[in-house]
Design a protein around this motif. Structure first.
Motif, PDB file in Angstrom:
ATOM      1  N   ARG A 109      57.321  21.601 -56.009  1.00 31.77           N
ATOM      2  CA  ARG A 109      56.371  21.539 -54.893  1.00 31.77           C
ATOM      3  C   ARG A 109      54.949  21.777 -55.378  1.00 31.77           C
ATOM      4  NH1 ARG A 109      60.666  23.859 -51.668  1.00 31.77           N
ATOM      5  NH2 ARG A 109      60.103  25.946 -52.375  1.00 31.77           N
ATOM      6  N   SER A 110      54.778  22.683 -56.354  1.00 37.93           N
ATOM      7  CA  SER A 110      53.442  22.938 -56.899  1.00 37.93           C
ATOM      8  C   SER A 110      52.900  21.697 -57.587  1.00 37.93           C
ATOM      9  CB  SER A 110      53.505  24.107 -57.878  1.00 37.93           C
ATOM     10  OG  SER A 110      52.242  24.345 -58.456  1.00 37.93           O
ATOM     11  N   ARG A 111      53.735  21.008 -58.359  1.00 39.70           N
ATOM     12  CA  ARG A 111      53.282  19.772 -59.018  1.00 39.70           C
ATOM     13  C   ARG A 111      52.928  18.708 -57.991  1.00 39.70           C
ATOM     14  NH1 ARG A 111      57.712  20.947 -62.455  1.00 39.70           N
ATOM     15  NH2 ARG A 111      58.970  19.386 -61.361  1.00 39.70           N
ATOM     16  N   ARG A 112      53.714  18.645 -56.903  1.00 41.12           N
ATOM     17  CA  ARG A 112      53.436  17.654 -55.870  1.00 41.12           C
ATOM     18  C   ARG A 112      52.126  17.953 -55.160  1.00 41.12           C
ATOM     19  NH1 ARG A 112      58.337  17.243 -53.957  1.00 41.12           N
ATOM     20  NH2 ARG A 112      58.130  18.826 -52.347  1.00 41.12           N
ATOM     21  N   ARG A 113      51.835  19.241 -54.903  1.00 39.96           N
ATOM     22  CA  ARG A 113      50.559  19.606 -54.270  1.00 39.96           C
ATOM     23  C   ARG A 113      49.387  19.282 -55.175  1.00 39.96           C
ATOM     24  NH1 ARG A 113      53.536  24.227 -52.380  1.00 39.96           N
ATOM     25  NH2 ARG A 113      52.806  25.411 -54.192  1.00 39.96           N
ATOM     26  N   LYS A 114      49.521  19.562 -56.479  1.00 39.56           N
ATOM     27  CA  LYS A 114      48.436  19.255 -57.416  1.00 39.56           C
ATOM     28  C   LYS A 114      48.211  17.755 -57.507  1.00 39.56           C
ATOM     29  CE  LYS A 114      49.052  23.390 -60.260  1.00 39.56           C
ATOM     30  NZ  LYS A 114      49.421  23.907 -61.615  1.00 39.56           N
ATOM     31  N   LYS A 115      49.293  16.992 -57.516  1.00 44.22           N
ATOM     32  CA  LYS A 115      49.167  15.533 -57.574  1.00 44.22           C
ATOM     33  C   LYS A 115      48.473  15.006 -56.324  1.00 44.22           C
ATOM     34  CE  LYS A 115      51.914  11.332 -58.163  1.00 44.22           C
ATOM     35  NZ  LYS A 115      53.292  10.784 -58.331  1.00 44.22           N
ATOM     36  N   LYS A 116      48.823  15.564 -55.166  1.00 41.58           N
ATOM     37  CA  LYS A 116      48.183  15.142 -53.929  1.00 41.58           C
ATOM     38  C   LYS A 116      46.706  15.515 -53.931  1.00 41.58           C
ATOM     39  CE  LYS A 116      48.625  15.481 -48.907  1.00 41.58           C
ATOM     40  NZ  LYS A 116      49.398  16.108 -47.784  1.00 41.58           N
ATOM     41  N   ALA A 117      46.375  16.711 -54.435  1.00 37.00           N
ATOM     42  CA  ALA A 117      44.968  17.129 -54.493  1.00 37.00           C
ATOM     43  C   ALA A 117      44.174  16.208 -55.407  1.00 37.00           C
ATOM     44  CB  ALA A 117      44.879  18.577 -54.975  1.00 37.00           C
ATOM     45  N   ARG A 118      44.761  15.821 -56.549  1.00 36.56           N
ATOM     46  CA  ARG A 118      44.058  14.890 -57.446  1.00 36.56           C
ATOM     47  C   ARG A 118      43.858  13.537 -56.788  1.00 36.56           C
ATOM     48  NH1 ARG A 118      47.524  17.235 -61.447  1.00 36.56           N
ATOM     49  NH2 ARG A 118      48.928  15.450 -61.230  1.00 36.56           N
ATOM     50  N   SER A 119      44.876  13.091 -56.025  1.00 38.17           N
ATOM     51  CA  SER A 119      44.764  11.802 -55.342  1.00 38.17           C
ATOM     52  C   SER A 119      43.659  11.829 -54.289  1.00 38.17           C
ATOM     53  CB  SER A 119      46.103  11.439 -54.705  1.00 38.17           C
ATOM     54  OG  SER A 119      46.019  10.244 -53.980  1.00 38.17           O
ATOM     55  N   VAL A 120      43.598  12.936 -53.521  1.00 34.08           N
ATOM     56  CA  VAL A 120      42.549  13.069 -52.501  1.00 34.08           C
ATOM     57  C   VAL A 120      41.176  13.100 -53.158  1.00 34.08           C
ATOM     58  CG1 VAL A 120      41.614  14.595 -50.736  1.00 34.08           C
ATOM     59  CG2 VAL A 120      44.065  14.177 -50.827  1.00 34.08           C
TER      60      VAL A 120
END
Length: 246
Positions: A190-201
């Motif tokens: 979940r932490s990796r998914r949140r970081k990936k989403k933050a980078r995408s945003v």
């Protein structure tokens, strides 16, 4: 005794302000040498990853009402298991809730580096599987769900006789750890998914802030048009001044 809760993580800044706290318990208790059970009418509900502060107050005019112990750090973990972590806090020595004046009449009413002494009873409500909550489960649960749904699509499989609602009900009755998913690996995922989403945003915001090639060309063309208009106005102005000077 009074018990209040707060959802703010930086409790040290708001611990003396009652506006940031919600009272959930109030009752008179006689002195006792054993633990007194404080049964709340409504339980304190905490979601995964959430931090809450609990303030237990006594109106007694002495320092013998609530038992506490010394601690090493305000943010150190004094107890932790797979469900909950209890951190250090502070002791409040005042008969008035949230008051800054202590029972001796001098100094601060708050004593930092103190920790809770007692027992905490809690119940755990597990997240049940639903199609819209599928991403919150572990990779092995994902494999099982995908396999069952794939089997349902094959005519030769016994699962093909079941409608989607039955398959969803079966998965809903499976606990999240039945297929040996581990909580720490799920948290890391979940932490990796949140970081990936933050980078995408962040990447999308960067692209939106930078003008496209067509926008840049339109801006340059608009500037050229304004410059030509300004030059034309300057030439007309010079002709008018020449006419008046003659």
């Amino acid at each position: 005794s009074n018990v209040a809760e707060s959802s703010l993580e930086n409790l040290q800044r708001v611990r003396s302000d009652s506006r940031f706290w919600t009272k959930i318990y109030e009752k008179n208790h006689a002195p006792s040498r054993t633990y007194k059970k404080l049964e709340f009418d409504s339980p304190i509900v905490m979601r995964p990853g959430e931090t809450k502060g609990i303030y237990i107050h006594s109106a007694a005019h002495h320092d013998l009402a609530i038992v506490y112990d010394n601690s090493y750090s305000m943010r150190s973990t004094r107890y932790s298991d797979c469900f909950i972590s209890i951190l250090s806090g502070a002791a409040h020595l005042s008969p008035t809730p949230f008051d800054a004046q202590n029972i001796w009449g001098w100094g601060s009413a708050w004593r930092d580096y103190r920790e809770f002494v007692g027992q905490v009873e809690l119940g755990v409500v597990y997240q049940l599987w639903r199609p819209d909550e599928h991403k919150r489960f572990g990779p092995r649960f994902h494999d099982v769900a995908s396999t069952i749904l794939a089997c349902q699509r094959r005519p030769e499989s016994p699962f093909a006789m079941l409608p989607d609602e039955c398959i969803h009900y079966i998965l809903n009755m499976c606990r999240w750890d039945w297929f040996e998913d581990r909580a720490d690996k799920m948290d890391a995922r979940r932490s990796r998914r949140r970081k990936k989403k933050a980078r995408s945003v962040k990447r999308d915001m960067t692209h939106r802030s930078e003008p496209s090639r067509a926008q840049r060309e339109e801006t340059i063309a608009s500037g050229n048009r304004r410059w030509r208009s300004f030059n034309a106005f300057g030439k007309v102005r010079e002709k008018i001044l020449d006419a008046f000077s003659k």
